[in-house]
Design a protein around this motif. Structure first.
Motif, PDB file in Angstrom:
ATOM      1  N   TYR A 143      10.130  39.901  63.882  1.00 50.41           N
ATOM      2  CA  TYR A 143      10.009  41.331  63.609  1.00 50.41           C
ATOM      3  C   TYR A 143       9.785  41.573  62.118  1.00 50.41           C
ATOM      4  CZ  TYR A 143      12.702  41.668  68.003  1.00 50.41           C
ATOM      5  OH  TYR A 143      13.155  41.543  69.284  1.00 50.41           O
ATOM      6  N   GLU A 144       9.370  42.806  61.811  1.00 51.00           N
ATOM      7  CA  GLU A 144       9.395  43.225  60.418  1.00 51.00           C
ATOM      8  C   GLU A 144      10.844  43.230  59.946  1.00 51.00           C
ATOM      9  OE1 GLU A 144       8.643  47.389  59.619  1.00 51.00           O
ATOM     10  OE2 GLU A 144       8.852  47.868  61.751  1.00 51.00           O
ATOM     11  N   TYR A 145      11.055  42.930  58.692  1.00 55.06           N
ATOM     12  CA  TYR A 145      12.411  42.858  58.135  1.00 55.06           C
ATOM     13  C   TYR A 145      12.877  44.250  57.743  1.00 55.06           C
ATOM     14  CZ  TYR A 145      16.235  41.703  54.965  1.00 55.06           C
ATOM     15  OH  TYR A 145      17.447  41.636  54.334  1.00 55.06           O
ATOM     16  N   MET A 146      14.076  44.604  58.187  1.00 53.25           N
ATOM     17  CA  MET A 146      14.675  45.909  57.879  1.00 53.25           C
ATOM     18  C   MET A 146      15.831  45.678  56.898  1.00 53.25           C
ATOM     19  SD  MET A 146      12.808  47.960  59.691  1.00 53.25           S
ATOM     20  CE  MET A 146      13.651  49.481  60.020  1.00 53.25           C
ATOM     21  N   PRO A 147      15.624  45.949  55.621  1.00 56.33           N
ATOM     22  CA  PRO A 147      16.579  45.508  54.590  1.00 56.33           C
ATOM     23  C   PRO A 147      17.950  46.151  54.655  1.00 56.33           C
ATOM     24  CG  PRO A 147      14.886  46.931  53.649  1.00 56.33           C
ATOM     25  CD  PRO A 147      14.453  46.619  55.037  1.00 56.33           C
ATOM     26  N   LEU A 148      18.079  47.341  55.251  1.00 53.19           N
ATOM     27  CA  LEU A 148      19.381  48.014  55.255  1.00 53.19           C
ATOM     28  C   LEU A 148      20.190  47.750  56.516  1.00 53.19           C
ATOM     29  CD1 LEU A 148      18.556  51.434  53.547  1.00 53.19           C
ATOM     30  CD2 LEU A 148      19.365  49.301  52.546  1.00 53.19           C
ATOM     31  N   GLY A 149      19.709  46.862  57.367  1.00 54.17           N
ATOM     32  CA  GLY A 149      20.487  46.508  58.548  1.00 54.17           C
ATOM     33  C   GLY A 149      20.504  47.602  59.593  1.00 54.17           C
ATOM     34  N   SER A 150      21.570  47.657  60.368  1.00 59.49           N
ATOM     35  CA  SER A 150      21.679  48.626  61.460  1.00 59.49           C
ATOM     36  C   SER A 150      22.481  49.846  61.049  1.00 59.49           C
ATOM     37  CB  SER A 150      22.333  47.981  62.687  1.00 59.49           C
ATOM     38  OG  SER A 150      23.717  47.773  62.453  1.00 59.49           O
ATOM     39  N   LEU A 151      22.322  50.913  61.821  1.00 57.93           N
ATOM     40  CA  LEU A 151      23.110  52.127  61.583  1.00 57.93           C
ATOM     41  C   LEU A 151      24.594  51.836  61.721  1.00 57.93           C
ATOM     42  CD1 LEU A 151      23.452  55.191  61.236  1.00 57.93           C
ATOM     43  CD2 LEU A 151      22.992  55.442  63.687  1.00 57.93           C
ATOM     44  N   GLU A 152      24.955  50.965  62.642  1.00 59.72           N
ATOM     45  CA  GLU A 152      26.361  50.604  62.829  1.00 59.72           C
ATOM     46  C   GLU A 152      26.971  50.072  61.538  1.00 59.72           C
ATOM     47  OE1 GLU A 152      28.659  48.179  66.289  1.00 59.72           O
ATOM     48  OE2 GLU A 152      27.208  47.021  65.130  1.00 59.72           O
ATOM     49  N   ASP A 153      26.192  49.307  60.769  1.00 63.30           N
ATOM     50  CA  ASP A 153      26.693  48.737  59.516  1.00 63.30           C
ATOM     51  C   ASP A 153      27.050  49.802  58.490  1.00 63.30           C
ATOM     52  OD1 ASP A 153      26.170  46.238  60.619  1.00 63.30           O
ATOM     53  OD2 ASP A 153      24.168  46.107  59.723  1.00 63.30           O
ATOM     54  N   HIS A 154      26.453  50.987  58.604  1.00 64.80           N
ATOM     55  CA  HIS A 154      26.678  52.059  57.627  1.00 64.80           C
ATOM     56  C   HIS A 154      27.669  53.114  58.113  1.00 64.80           C
ATOM     57  CE1 HIS A 154      23.327  50.895  54.896  1.00 64.80           C
ATOM     58  NE2 HIS A 154      22.846  50.363  56.006  1.00 64.80           N
ATOM     59  N   LEU A 155      28.170  52.953  59.322  1.00 64.10           N
ATOM     60  CA  LEU A 155      29.111  53.939  59.861  1.00 64.10           C
ATOM     61  C   LEU A 155      30.520  53.385  60.035  1.00 64.10           C
ATOM     62  CD1 LEU A 155      27.080  55.809  62.662  1.00 64.10           C
ATOM     63  CD2 LEU A 155      27.736  56.684  60.413  1.00 64.10           C
ATOM     64  N   HIS A 156      30.626  52.141  60.437  1.00 62.72           N
ATOM     65  CA  HIS A 156      31.918  51.603  60.849  1.00 62.72           C
ATOM     66  C   HIS A 156      32.337  50.415  59.995  1.00 62.72           C
ATOM     67  CE1 HIS A 156      31.028  54.220  64.121  1.00 62.72           C
ATOM     68  NE2 HIS A 156      30.173  53.400  64.704  1.00 62.72           N
ATOM     69  N   ASP A 157      33.652  50.334  59.760  1.00 61.16           N
ATOM     70  CA  ASP A 157      34.243  49.193  59.045  1.00 61.16           C
ATOM     71  C   ASP A 157      33.536  48.927  57.721  1.00 61.16           C
ATOM     72  OD1 ASP A 157      35.990  48.757  61.245  1.00 61.16           O
ATOM     73  OD2 ASP A 157      34.407  47.641  62.271  1.00 61.16           O
ATOM     74  N   LEU A 158      33.376  49.989  56.923  1.00 65.19           N
ATOM     75  CA  LEU A 158      32.692  49.853  55.642  1.00 65.19           C
ATOM     76  C   LEU A 158      33.544  49.085  54.635  1.00 65.19           C
ATOM     77  CD1 LEU A 158      31.170  53.425  55.093  1.00 65.19           C
ATOM     78  CD2 LEU A 158      30.118  51.434  56.170  1.00 65.19           C
ATOM     79  N   ALA A 159      32.875  48.289  53.830  1.00 68.25           N
ATOM     80  CA  ALA A 159      33.568  47.620  52.728  1.00 68.25           C
ATOM     81  C   ALA A 159      33.973  48.663  51.693  1.00 68.25           C
ATOM     82  CB  ALA A 159      32.649  46.574  52.101  1.00 68.25           C
ATOM     83  N   PRO A 160      35.049  48.405  50.941  1.00 68.80           N
ATOM     84  CA  PRO A 160      35.523  49.393  49.962  1.00 68.80           C
ATOM     85  C   PRO A 160      34.470  49.810  48.944  1.00 68.80           C
ATOM     86  CG  PRO A 160      37.149  47.651  50.265  1.00 68.80           C
ATOM     87  CD  PRO A 160      35.908  47.213  50.997  1.00 68.80           C
ATOM     88  N   ASP A 161      33.551  48.905  48.620  1.00 70.11           N
ATOM     89  CA  ASP A 161      32.541  49.218  47.604  1.00 70.11           C
ATOM     90  C   ASP A 161      31.252  49.770  48.209  1.00 70.11           C
ATOM     91  OD1 ASP A 161      31.913  46.868  48.873  1.00 70.11           O
ATOM     92  OD2 ASP A 161      31.083  45.892  47.092  1.00 70.11           O
ATOM     93  N   LYS A 162      31.230  50.018  49.509  1.00 69.01           N
ATOM     94  CA  LYS A 162      30.020  50.497  50.165  1.00 69.01           C
ATOM     95  C   LYS A 162      30.048  52.008  50.277  1.00 69.01           C
ATOM     96  CE  LYS A 162      26.859  49.295  53.900  1.00 69.01           C
ATOM     97  NZ  LYS A 162      26.620  48.381  55.038  1.00 69.01           N
TER      98      LYS A 162
END
Length: 486
Positions: A143-162
């Motif tokens: 596939y084409e590369y999607m640099p920001l990952g999935s929506l799940e990565d930006h909603l749940h269990d975020l790292a403190p610096d994210k």
């Protein structure tokens, strides 16, 4: 990450593969154009990919691209297998390579369906399939590369610096994902039912443009006078429409329900299924349904990580759209085209925290505003009969359920004239705005939302879920299987 069901019966999928060759895509002029990807030769082909019009790769090429599938190149893993970041030596292009687990849940047929679908369907909100590999028993997708990952990565269990997603980005992602579904439902003929719409399958590029991925469970929709297609239940627990989970009858409205769950995730920041939460809040939809009926509790539903930086009217309207998508009866859910219209409007209403007041994640107005309202009501009450004041408090306009407003708005919009050329799709937004204005103008409306009622109206006594905490409830990663099983 949730797991998925095994594939449908071979006979049903064979019928799908035969019909897939006749998929046509609606052109800008409104006509359908056919995309022929196969020839009619009857040759033995164990992989089923001989006549697919997509770029093919050897296993050696993809091993070189991912540096022999090194662990440092691993960017994702699920029931289907692993995803690696790689660079194609022939073009120097950065790609994502999905290697299917030969013992995993996604088999050769799902692999074939995904290659077929993405070879035929192209849209800015669908991930672009570059090619595939079917060497021996190896099955890989490029596939084409999607640099920001999935929506799940930006909603749940975020790292403190994210940094959490802001309101504007959330609405942009919701509108873009809805347009991807609209393309599948309305532009393809026969329509395509995505069947696995969830936050982990929505990928983001560097501009936060969403693209739907993982089409292994996609199914061709009903045609002619058929209302549904019958199939074994496949999907992820927490996202499946109730009628589909119970009967196996799949419709386009099944995707609309799943979209409603993801929209609710965007608004609340909660997972579809989260067993780390207190009893009664494990299932996102079950938790939200009672709250949909009381607009005073809408601010409580906003993600605490937004820190009150969202437009109150936009929150109400987004929750109203989610409520309609999550109707238990499939026939009462809106078409995805109506959802696109609503969310495109919301995404266009850019919210600027620097020029808007920051909302407290509480139920009532500020003390200063409440004092002014009491003084105003006191002056108005002189000379107003008590019976009149009581009747105003019992006005039927106080029915604040978003379900009621939206259902009436869509019904009237579909049968009568409207301001946007007769489509009626924005009528329900006007209804919400008028009801919101009526509520603010009503002499008794603010009294009902006084801060003293906060404790009574709180859906939960759990201090960790306090609407005013301004922080995310600590969560544990739940690693048990979340898939529905046959």
């Amino acid at each position: 990450m949730g797991c998925c069901f095994s594939c449908s019966s071979p006979q049903a999928l064979d019928e799908d593969l035969e019909k897939t060759d006749s998929i046509r895509v609606k052109a800008p002029n409104g006509k359908f154009k056919s995309k022929d990807s196969f020839d009619n030769k009857k040759e033995k082909d164990p992989s089923g990919t001989r006549h697919i019009a997509a770029q093919t790769f050897t296993f050696k090429e993809l091993a070189a691209a991912t540096r022999n599938f090194r662990a440092e190149c691993l960017i994702g893993e699920g029931g289907f297998g692993r995803v690696y970041k790689g660079r194609l030596e022939s073009t120097n292009q950065i790609v994502a390579v999905k290697q299917l687990d030969r013992n995993g849940l996604q088999g050769n047929r799902e692999f074939l369906v995904e290659v077929l679908m993405l070879s035929l369907l192209h849209h800015p909100n669908l991930v672009n399939l570059i090619g595939y590999c079917a060497d021996g028993d190896q099955r890989l997708l490029v596939y084409e590369y999607m640099p920001l990952g999935s929506l799940e990565d930006h909603l749940h269990d975020l790292a403190p610096d994210k940094e959490p997603l802001g309101w504007n980005l959330r609405m942009k992602i919701a509108a873009g994902a809805a347009r991807g579904l609209e393309y599948l439902h309305d532009k393809a003929n026969p329509p395509v039912i995505y069947r696995d719409f969830k936050s982990s399958n929505i990928l983001l590029n560097e501009d936060y443009d969403p693209k739907l991925s993982d089409f292994g469970l996609a199914k061709l929709g009903p045609v002619g006078d058929k209302t549904h297609v019958s199939t074994r239940v496949m999907g992820t627990y927490g996202y499946c429409a109730p009628e589909y989970a119970m009967t196996g009858q799949l419709t386009l409205k099944s995707d609309v329900y799943s979209f409603g769950v993801v929209l609710l995730e965007l608004i609340t920041g909660r997972k579809a299924i989260d067993n780390a939460r207190v009893t009664g809040e494990h299932n996102l939809v079950a938790w939200a349904r009672p709250l949909f009926k009381d607009r005073r509790k809408f601010p409580y539903m906003a993600d605490p990580l937004l820190q009150g930086q969202y437009p109150m009217r936009g929150l109400y309207q987004a929750l109203a759209v989610a409520a309609m998508c999550l109707q238990e009866q499939a026939s009462t859910r809106p078409l995805i085209g109506d959802v696109v219209t609503a969310l495109t409007y919301l995404a266009s209403q850019t919210y600027d925290p620097s020029i808007h007041l920051v909302h407290s994640n509480r139920f009532g107005p500020s003390p200063g505003r409440e004092k002014k309202e009491k003084e105003r009501r006191g002056s108005e009450d002189h000379g107003v009969p008590r019976t009149s004041r009581q009747s105003s408090l019992k006005s039927p306009r106080r029915q604040d359920s978003p379900d009621t407003h939206l259902r009436d708005g869509w019904a009237r919009g579909s049968n009568g004239a409207s301001d946007d050329g007769g489509s009626g799709r924005r009528h329900y937004l006007d209804e919400l705005e008028r009801s919101d204005s009526n509520q603010r103008a009503s002499p008794g409306s603010n009294q009902r939302a006084s801060p003293s009622s906060n404790q009574r109206a709180s859906p939960s006594n759990n201090p960790r879920a306090s609407p005013g905490s301004g922080g995310r409830t600590p969560r544990r990663v739940h690693r048990a299987s979340s898939s529905l099983h046959d």
